[in-house]
Design a protein around this motif. Sequence first.
Motif, mmCIF file in Angstrom:
data_model
loop_
_atom_site.group_PDB
_atom_site.id
_atom_site.type_symbol
_atom_site.label_atom_id
_atom_site.label_comp_id
_atom_site.label_asym_id
_atom_site.label_seq_id
_atom_site.Cartn_x
_atom_site.Cartn_y
_atom_site.Cartn_z
ATOM 1 N N LEU A 97 1.003 -1.302 -0.135
ATOM 2 C CA LEU A 97 0.038 -0.008 0.097
ATOM 3 C C LEU A 97 0.826 1.113 0.083
ATOM 4 C CD1 LEU A 97 -2.806 1.472 0.382
ATOM 5 C CD2 LEU A 97 -2.459 1.178 2.908
ATOM 6 N N LEU A 98 2.041 1.186 0.854
ATOM 7 C CA LEU A 98 2.855 2.423 0.978
ATOM 8 C C LEU A 98 3.438 2.458 -0.571
ATOM 9 C CD1 LEU A 98 4.540 4.544 2.664
ATOM 10 C CD2 LEU A 98 6.105 2.740 3.079
ATOM 11 N N VAL A 99 3.957 1.619 -1.120
ATOM 12 C CA VAL A 99 4.898 1.688 -2.449
ATOM 13 C C VAL A 99 3.930 1.948 -3.624
ATOM 14 C CG1 VAL A 99 6.258 0.356 -3.997
ATOM 15 C CG2 VAL A 99 6.748 0.478 -1.590
ATOM 16 N N ASP A 100 2.840 1.333 -3.598
ATOM 17 C CA ASP A 100 1.896 1.289 -4.706
ATOM 18 C C ASP A 100 2.603 1.277 -5.940
ATOM 19 O OD1 ASP A 100 -1.005 1.699 -5.295
ATOM 20 O OD2 ASP A 100 -0.453 3.817 -6.012
ATOM 21 N N LYS A 101 2.520 2.126 -6.951
ATOM 22 C CA LYS A 101 2.882 2.150 -8.227
ATOM 23 C C LYS A 101 4.322 2.718 -8.596
ATOM 24 C CE LYS A 101 -1.950 2.098 -10.204
ATOM 25 N NZ LYS A 101 -2.756 2.895 -11.286
ATOM 26 N N THR A 102 4.740 3.163 -7.459
ATOM 27 C CA THR A 102 6.117 3.713 -7.445
ATOM 28 C C THR A 102 7.427 2.771 -7.275
ATOM 29 O OG1 THR A 102 6.353 4.202 -5.199
ATOM 30 C CG2 THR A 102 5.225 5.803 -6.614
ATOM 31 N N GLY A 103 7.130 1.356 -7.093
ATOM 32 C CA GLY A 103 8.130 0.321 -6.867
ATOM 33 C C GLY A 103 7.536 -1.039 -7.364
ATOM 34 N N VAL A 104 8.137 -1.984 -6.816
ATOM 35 C CA VAL A 104 7.670 -3.299 -7.050
ATOM 36 C C VAL A 104 7.477 -4.228 -5.845
ATOM 37 C CG1 VAL A 104 8.524 -5.473 -8.365
ATOM 38 C CG2 VAL A 104 9.615 -3.078 -9.018
ATOM 39 N N VAL A 105 6.530 -4.899 -5.720
ATOM 40 C CA VAL A 105 5.969 -5.765 -4.648
ATOM 41 C C VAL A 105 6.259 -6.974 -4.910
ATOM 42 C CG1 VAL A 105 4.295 -6.289 -2.954
ATOM 43 C CG2 VAL A 105 4.430 -4.091 -3.778
ATOM 44 N N VAL A 106 6.947 -7.925 -4.264
ATOM 45 C CA VAL A 106 7.187 -9.501 -4.449
ATOM 46 C C VAL A 106 6.792 -10.344 -3.204
ATOM 47 C CG1 VAL A 106 9.057 -8.889 -5.816
ATOM 48 C CG2 VAL A 106 9.465 -9.455 -3.449
ATOM 49 N N PRO A 107 6.546 -11.470 -3.479
ATOM 50 C CA PRO A 107 6.153 -12.539 -2.282
ATOM 51 C C PRO A 107 7.312 -12.408 -1.231
ATOM 52 C CG PRO A 107 5.755 -13.404 -4.432
ATOM 53 C CD PRO A 107 6.629 -12.265 -4.799
ATOM 54 N N PRO A 108 7.150 -12.485 -0.119
ATOM 55 C CA PRO A 108 8.226 -12.669 1.019
ATOM 56 C C PRO A 108 8.798 -14.253 1.047
ATOM 57 C CG PRO A 108 5.659 -13.006 2.054
ATOM 58 C CD PRO A 108 5.494 -12.631 0.598
ATOM 59 N N ARG A 109 9.946 -14.169 1.419
ATOM 60 C CA ARG A 109 10.424 -15.532 1.662
ATOM 61 C C ARG A 109 10.962 -16.118 0.163
ATOM 62 N NH1 ARG A 109 6.483 -15.879 5.546
ATOM 63 N NH2 ARG A 109 7.167 -15.694 7.599
ATOM 64 N N ASN A 110 10.946 -15.458 -0.613
ATOM 65 C CA ASN A 110 11.296 -15.729 -2.216
ATOM 66 C C ASN A 110 12.520 -15.080 -2.674
ATOM 67 O OD1 ASN A 110 11.060 -16.326 -4.943
ATOM 68 N ND2 ASN A 110 8.853 -16.330 -4.719
ATOM 69 N N PRO A 111 13.471 -15.368 -2.571
ATOM 70 C CA PRO A 111 14.896 -14.786 -3.065
ATOM 71 C C PRO A 111 14.915 -14.586 -4.729
ATOM 72 C CG PRO A 111 15.492 -16.875 -2.066
ATOM 73 C CD PRO A 111 14.176 -16.713 -1.655
ATOM 74 N N GLU A 112 14.462 -15.660 -5.408
ATOM 75 C CA GLU A 112 14.251 -15.659 -6.711
ATOM 76 C C GLU A 112 13.380 -14.463 -7.258
ATOM 77 O OE1 GLU A 112 13.551 -18.203 -5.103
ATOM 78 O OE2 GLU A 112 15.502 -19.608 -5.520
ATOM 79 N N ALA A 113 12.317 -14.173 -6.705
ATOM 80 C CA ALA A 113 11.411 -13.232 -6.991
ATOM 81 C C ALA A 113 11.886 -11.745 -6.548
ATOM 82 C CB ALA A 113 10.047 -13.079 -6.422
ATOM 83 N N LEU A 114 12.750 -11.705 -5.423
ATOM 84 C CA LEU A 114 13.138 -10.291 -5.040
ATOM 85 C C LEU A 114 14.447 -10.103 -6.097
ATOM 86 C CD1 LEU A 114 13.455 -8.157 -2.696
ATOM 87 C CD2 LEU A 114 15.213 -9.803 -1.684
ATOM 88 N N ALA A 115 15.524 -11.219 -6.319
ATOM 89 C CA ALA A 115 16.468 -10.867 -7.155
ATOM 90 C C ALA A 115 15.925 -10.436 -8.737
ATOM 91 C CB ALA A 115 17.334 -12.217 -7.341
ATOM 92 N N GLN A 116 14.962 -11.053 -9.096
ATOM 93 C CA GLN A 116 14.105 -10.714 -10.495
ATOM 94 C C GLN A 116 13.719 -9.306 -10.587
ATOM 95 O OE1 GLN A 116 10.846 -13.319 -11.711
ATOM 96 N NE2 GLN A 116 10.915 -12.377 -13.767
ATOM 97 N N ALA A 117 13.009 -8.755 -9.276
ATOM 98 C CA ALA A 117 12.314 -7.429 -9.335
ATOM 99 C C ALA A 117 13.830 -6.410 -9.495
ATOM 100 C CB ALA A 117 11.753 -7.098 -8.138
ATOM 101 N N TRP A 118 14.921 -6.638 -8.648
ATOM 102 C CA TRP A 118 16.037 -5.739 -8.606
ATOM 103 C C TRP A 118 16.529 -5.783 -10.297
ATOM 104 C CZ3 TRP A 118 18.994 -8.588 -4.211
ATOM 105 C CH2 TRP A 118 18.467 -8.258 -3.085
#
Length: 388
Positions: free
Chosen positions: A310-331
């Motif tokens: 809710l805080l970030v909204d459309k100004t960033g990327v939201v990924v599932p927790p405990r998911n390093p692959e998704a975090l790396a992909q967003a970066w």
Amino acid sequence: MPEAHPIRILHLISTLDTGGAERNLAHLVIRMDRSLFENQVVSMTADGPIGEKIRAQGVPVDILDLRKGLPDPRGIKRLGKIVRAFKPNIIQTWMYHANLLGCFFSKRTPLIWNLRCSDMDLNHYGPIYRLVVRLGAWCARIPDAVIANSYAGESSHTGIGYHPRRWKIIPNGFDTALFRPDPTARVQVRQELNIPHNAIVIGLIARLDPIKDHPTFFSAARILLEKHPDVHFVLAGRGVEVSNPSIQPRLKDMSGNLHLLGEQREVHRIMASLDIATSSSSSEGLPNTIGEAMATGLPCVVTNVGDSGLLVDKTGVVVPPRNPEALAQAWTGLIDAGPEYRTNLGHLARERIQTQYGMAAMVGRYENLYRGIKKDYEADLRGSLCRR
């Protein structure tokens, strides 16, 4: 009509170390209208850097000098002495241990609790901490109101048995004058850390705590470096140091790209040196460091916990927790999109904080709540006297 006398508020908090709740308390008591409100802060443990900051701004700070994690009935006696001397109109407590201690003084003084997190996995914490959280559920009808800094926090606490007389959502406020784009600090911090001026820098500002999920961050960093070996990572927060034995095994083959700074007082300078800010948390309320990063003009990658999305909204990327692959992909997505894209997202992020999460709005919400609580208490007191 102005108050005949300032409303006296005693703030009781578990600690005054550097942390999100502590910083919000400092912002609040420093910025409240001192002609209408008189604040005093009490830390259950030691003073800490936030206590020093509050005291330097002319707000009294006392300490109970209790040991963390150990119940100590002497805290009741010490706090009682402070309460009798200050004679507060309202007691505002911050976080679980302080909330429970405040209950001992709720009979004659309105009490407000403050909860700061959501979806906590209590299995990561010791038995005393788990007991305190559960006791809070049993005692949640004692305070006159319970503040949560996120809708997710209200929902998750309701789910574990917190059913207060009144919920109040007050999101964190962010200092957009302190946290802002600063090209000079960007250059200086990179020079201090020996980071190339044109390197991509990703930052995580969070204390070492199970809910901040540093293991997921380190795993994601390792994945990202396979594709972008020149990326640097800056981490700051209590316990986040090379000397910490719990971190050392995760630094293998990445030490040249990792900068572990420990607890820092000038977080705004570190923020200004980043290209991307991130949160790998498995539990949050409304994350202070993400709001501060957005105010600094940074695109953020956050896990979908608490009100982070809710805080970030459309100004960033939201990924599932405990998911390093998704975090790396967003970066990777933000890196590959290029500097102009990241800059534009950062502008939108800062604008969102300025318009919807400013410091003045937060302070105003607290002041209005305090006025209402005092008014309701006095009305109830008059009614009780009339019935006699």
